[in-house]
Structures are given as structure tokens and as C-alpha cells.
Scaffold this active site. Sequence first.
Site, short mmCIF file in Angstrom:
data_model
loop_
_atom_site.label_atom_id
_atom_site.label_comp_id
_atom_site.label_asym_id
_atom_site.label_seq_id
_atom_site.Cartn_x
_atom_site.Cartn_y
_atom_site.Cartn_z
N LEU A 81 37.33 -21.55 -13.58
CA LEU A 81 36.38 -21.69 -12.57
C LEU A 81 35.86 -20.80 -12.17
O LEU A 81 36.58 -19.49 -12.44
CB LEU A 81 37.04 -22.38 -11.52
CG LEU A 81 37.38 -23.93 -11.63
CD1 LEU A 81 38.15 -24.27 -10.14
CD2 LEU A 81 36.37 -24.81 -11.63
N ASP A 82 34.45 -20.46 -11.82
CA ASP A 82 34.02 -19.05 -11.55
C ASP A 82 34.71 -18.61 -10.22
O ASP A 82 35.54 -19.23 -9.54
CB ASP A 82 32.51 -19.17 -11.08
CG ASP A 82 31.75 -19.61 -12.33
OD1 ASP A 82 31.99 -19.38 -13.29
OD2 ASP A 82 30.69 -20.25 -11.97
N LEU A 83 34.66 -17.03 -10.21
CA LEU A 83 35.15 -16.50 -9.12
C LEU A 83 35.06 -17.01 -7.69
O LEU A 83 36.02 -17.28 -6.86
CB LEU A 83 34.73 -15.03 -8.69
CG LEU A 83 35.30 -14.05 -8.03
CD1 LEU A 83 36.54 -13.58 -8.30
CD2 LEU A 83 34.36 -12.70 -7.90
#
Length: 257
Positions: free
Chosen positions: A113-115
Amino acid sequence: MGKNNEQVRLDRLLANSGYGSRSDVRSLVRSRLVTVNGVPVERFDIHINIAEDKVVVDGRPLKVSVHVYYMMNKPSGYVCSSKGGAHPTVFDLMEDADRGKRLGGELGIVGRLDLDTEGLLILTTDGNLNHRLTSPKHHVPRTYFVQLENALSEAEQKQYSEAVAAGVEMPPEDHEPGAVCRGGELEWEGKDTCRLTIYEGLYHEVKRIFAALGNRVIFLKRIRMNRLTLDPALAPGEYRELSEQELSALTLTNAIL
Ligand code: URA
């Protein structure tokens, strides 16, 4: 599910197999509730051959679980990587004993998952399962709650839903080439909020879909993977092992068999 012919310390084996913490399982051994090949043992530091030795705990044969499977509610601000940098990693949220090397090997992240993305993150030592769940060829459904920058009329929502069902063409981004997504499903919750189910897990797929449609994702949370739903009791940053039922919901479906 991995090789079973290795030698493992008894306390590590029991702790890995769900009999509690290292100190719990040491007390269990000291209480003479554990037998190895029919003989009660007193020392927790003896080595067990997983393939050959018969371990019985409190009258029940030990079921060796080589792999571990965790569900985490990922908070924003943590990277899905084993290497720290400008930001802490999701492994920094775990107890040392959980993130270290396990019987089944290194703990890996199933579908990054992205930051700034939150929600359901699976961590496992089971590399085969990881591959089956994340390979775009297997079409495993993953559902996201999405909040958009621009609210939409009903007619616009219908257009978005039709475009997503048909497969949105995403332009290239960073090092990734452009792609046409496999058709997904949109369910609208409000004028600017929806649930999106997609089947490939391509690079920044959700953000790129909505960017291609002329909008912008301002909040993103994964809430489901295959048939496994994020436990609402897990606060952001918390994690726990999956139950057997949850593991089945994640693995045993037509989607990946
Ligand atoms: N799609 C995205 O754009 N970001 C994520 O973190 C997950 C899916």
C-alpha cells in the site's frame, strides 16, 4: 507450504505454533505437559526434528504451522518496505519476535500500500500464497474505500461506474507503462465516496483510475482482499494473526485455485 525437515528449538516451535509467548511455552514445558517421542521433557532448549519427532502437548499431537499470517490495519505515514528511509516501515509497528526470521522464512508484505494508504495489509512468510494473491494473472479481488476530491452528480457517478466496469485506460506513471485495467466494480456511498473492487493490483491502480477519469483520490483504505475483510476492532497500527477461518477466506476461493 515449505520444508518440514529442519531442526527447531522446542520453545520456538511451540511459540510459532500458537501455544503462546516464549515465556508461556517455557512454563508449559516446565509443567511436564510436553512429550517428545513419548517422553516428558523438561528442557525447552532441546532441538526437534519437525519431520521425525512426535511432539504432544497436553495430550494432543502438535500441529506444526511453519508459516505465519498476520492482518495489520496499516496507518498512513508508514512505508510497505523492509528498509527504513525518510519514513518508518510497517515492520516498525511489529514486536521484535513477530517480525524476526520465522520457521517459514522472512516475513513478506502481500500487495503493498502507498505511504498515505491505510487499511488491510497481510504479512506472511508463505511466499507461494503471496505470489498467488498478488499476481495480476490470478484476478484476486481487492476492495478499497475511496474519498475523492471532487463530488459527483448521479449522472457522473453512473459514467464512472460504467467506465470502471469496462476497464479504464491508465496513462504511464513513474517507471510503469500505461495499461487498461481489467473491469472492476464501483459502489457509491456518498457524492464523493465509494467502494472500488479491482482485480489486478497494478502500480498505483486506484489513484491512476480516478486520475484518468478526471478526479483525485484524497483518502484511500483497503478494506477487503479476496474474501477477507479488515477486522474493524483493529486500530490503525495494530496487527494480529489470522484465524484459520480468516486464512481460508483469504486463500480458499475459486479466485486463486
Ligand atoms: N492503489 C493505489 O493507488 N494505492 C494503493 O496504495 C493501493 C492501490
